[in-house]
Design a protein around this motif. Structure first.
Motif, mmCIF file in Angstrom:
data_model
loop_
_atom_site.group_PDB
_atom_site.id
_atom_site.type_symbol
_atom_site.label_atom_id
_atom_site.label_comp_id
_atom_site.label_asym_id
_atom_site.label_seq_id
_atom_site.Cartn_x
_atom_site.Cartn_y
_atom_site.Cartn_z
ATOM 1 N N ASP A 166 105.782 -36.354 36.066
ATOM 2 C CA ASP A 166 105.648 -35.167 35.482
ATOM 3 C C ASP A 166 105.255 -34.096 36.813
ATOM 4 O O ASP A 166 105.563 -32.837 36.949
ATOM 5 C CB ASP A 166 104.327 -35.238 34.728
ATOM 6 C CG ASP A 166 104.662 -35.866 33.144
ATOM 7 O OD1 ASP A 166 105.804 -35.531 32.943
ATOM 8 O OD2 ASP A 166 103.780 -36.245 32.562
ATOM 9 N N LYS A 170 107.445 -30.625 37.724
ATOM 10 C CA LYS A 170 106.857 -29.494 38.097
ATOM 11 C C LYS A 170 107.494 -28.722 39.268
ATOM 12 O O LYS A 170 107.504 -27.666 39.358
ATOM 13 C CB LYS A 170 105.499 -29.623 37.919
ATOM 14 C CG LYS A 170 104.614 -28.377 37.983
ATOM 15 C CD LYS A 170 103.273 -28.652 37.772
ATOM 16 C CE LYS A 170 102.438 -27.313 37.616
ATOM 17 N NZ LYS A 170 100.885 -27.453 37.326
ATOM 18 N N TYR A 176 106.991 -28.809 30.948
ATOM 19 C CA TYR A 176 106.012 -29.803 30.356
ATOM 20 C C TYR A 176 106.566 -30.152 28.908
ATOM 21 O O TYR A 176 106.928 -29.561 28.283
ATOM 22 C CB TYR A 176 104.891 -29.573 30.548
ATOM 23 C CG TYR A 176 103.769 -30.533 29.921
ATOM 24 C CD1 TYR A 176 103.380 -31.467 30.861
ATOM 25 C CD2 TYR A 176 103.289 -30.498 28.465
ATOM 26 C CE1 TYR A 176 102.317 -32.480 30.105
ATOM 27 C CE2 TYR A 176 102.518 -31.406 28.110
ATOM 28 C CZ TYR A 176 102.158 -32.546 28.905
ATOM 29 O OH TYR A 176 101.093 -33.567 28.362
#
Length: 333
Positions: A166, A170, A176
């Protein structure tokens, strides 16, 4: 015949499931899209959504299974780990319902439930087996001797692999949750195009903080040279990041299987839905002669099906809880 209601509310999924005599009948999940605009789960908002969803979700699975509440023999719920507010909603509901029906309450460890999800569908592993459990908050290699006996052989000493996916997403400017996006983009990229530094840990432990830093510094340096670098190399970056993270996971898993002399190998948790990890597991199975077990996609992410089957197995061992049991956000394994 045991009829178990399972309730899962550890993070941002409100889920309920009915298990009858070891067979999961349904698995209802109410997802919370509200967190997408914030780039991550907001605990207070998650709690409010659980309050909104839990009654209709439970009612739906009972109705779908044609089960009256008086038919229930136990209620299993996630005690931890997870977000405190979210856990409180599920545990309070489960306790109230169990008390009103005078039936056993079965507290379930969220990460152990991911492992026991392998007993929902066939084929099922036989004991003992090795399970690599990978999620947004946990990364563990376990020796599973029974439903009530699991030994941690190795685990992350800092960040989980799901966090690494994750965070990398980013940095690449992806929305997300980023892990599934990296998986999707990696299918069109070159997994060997870019190299990233990996942290070395002793024995079977993991560390993913170093690779996150490596990716950050690499991208910062390249963008300084060419502001369009990420956009022009997005698929290759995703493929290279995924390849590196999966290699880190698999190297330790192979070592654990050899150390324990076990060829029954399973993966569990949200990251087990990753297509690259599944492919890598299949390749290692051919090389090492493993029998491998991978849950159905709906049982990889947080779900009540795994809580219900855990409740069934724990009910057989009479592993019941008390109304005084408090939710444990950092529930020990």
């Amino acid at each position: 015949m045991a009829v178990i209601l399972g309730i899962e509310s550890s993070c941002d999924e409100t889920s309920a499931s009915v298990c009858i005599n070891g067979k999961v009948i349904n698995n209802e999940i109410a997802s919370q899209a509200i967190h997408e605009q914030y780039g991550g789960v907001v605990p207070e908002l998650a709690s409010r959504e659980h309050q909104r969803n839990i009654v209709p979700v439970v009612d739906h699975v009972l109705t779908h299974a044609d089960i009256n509440v008086k038919d229930l023999d136990g209620i299993a719920y996630t005690r931890g780990p997870g977000l405190l507010g979210a856990l409180l909603i599920g545990s309070s509901f489960a306790k109230s319902m169990a008390a009103s029906l005078n039936i056993p309450l079965i507290p379930v460890h969220h990460m152990k439930a991911h492992v026991l999800a392998h007993f929902i569908d066939d084929p099922k592993p036989s004991y003992p087996f090795i399970c690599l459990t990978v999620s947004g908050g946990h990364t563990q290699i376990l020796r599973v001797n029974s439903a009530t006996d699991m030994i941690i052989l190795g685990q992350t000493q800092d960040d989980a692999v799901g966090e690494a996916f994750d965070k990398a997403a980013k940095l690449l400017g992806l929305p997300y949750p980023g892990g599934p996006m990296i998986d999707k983009l990696s299918k069109e990229g070159d997994p060997h195009k870019f190299q990233f530094a990996q942290s070395e840990m002793p024995d079977l432990d993991y560390s993913f903080s170093g690779i996150k830093t490596s990716i950050l510094y690499f991208l910062r340096k390249q963008v300084q040279r060419d502001e369009n670098f990420i956009e022009q190399n997005l698929n290759d970056l995703a493929a290279s990041i995924q390849h590196t993270l999966i290699k880190m996971l698999m190297d330790k898993l192979v070592k654990a299987a050899k150390q324990e002399d076990i060829k029954q190998i399973a993966i569990a948790g949200g990251v087990s839905a990753n297509s690259g990890l599944r492919q890598a597991l299949e390749q290692e199975a051919e090389i090492n002669g493993w029998d491998i077990f991978i849950p159905d996609f709906q049982y990889c992410t947080d779900n009540a099906g795994m809580i219900a089957i855990s409740g069934h197995l724990l009910h057989e061992h009479e592993a019941f809880g008390e109304l005084t049991d408090s939710p444990l956000p950092r529930m020990p394994f």
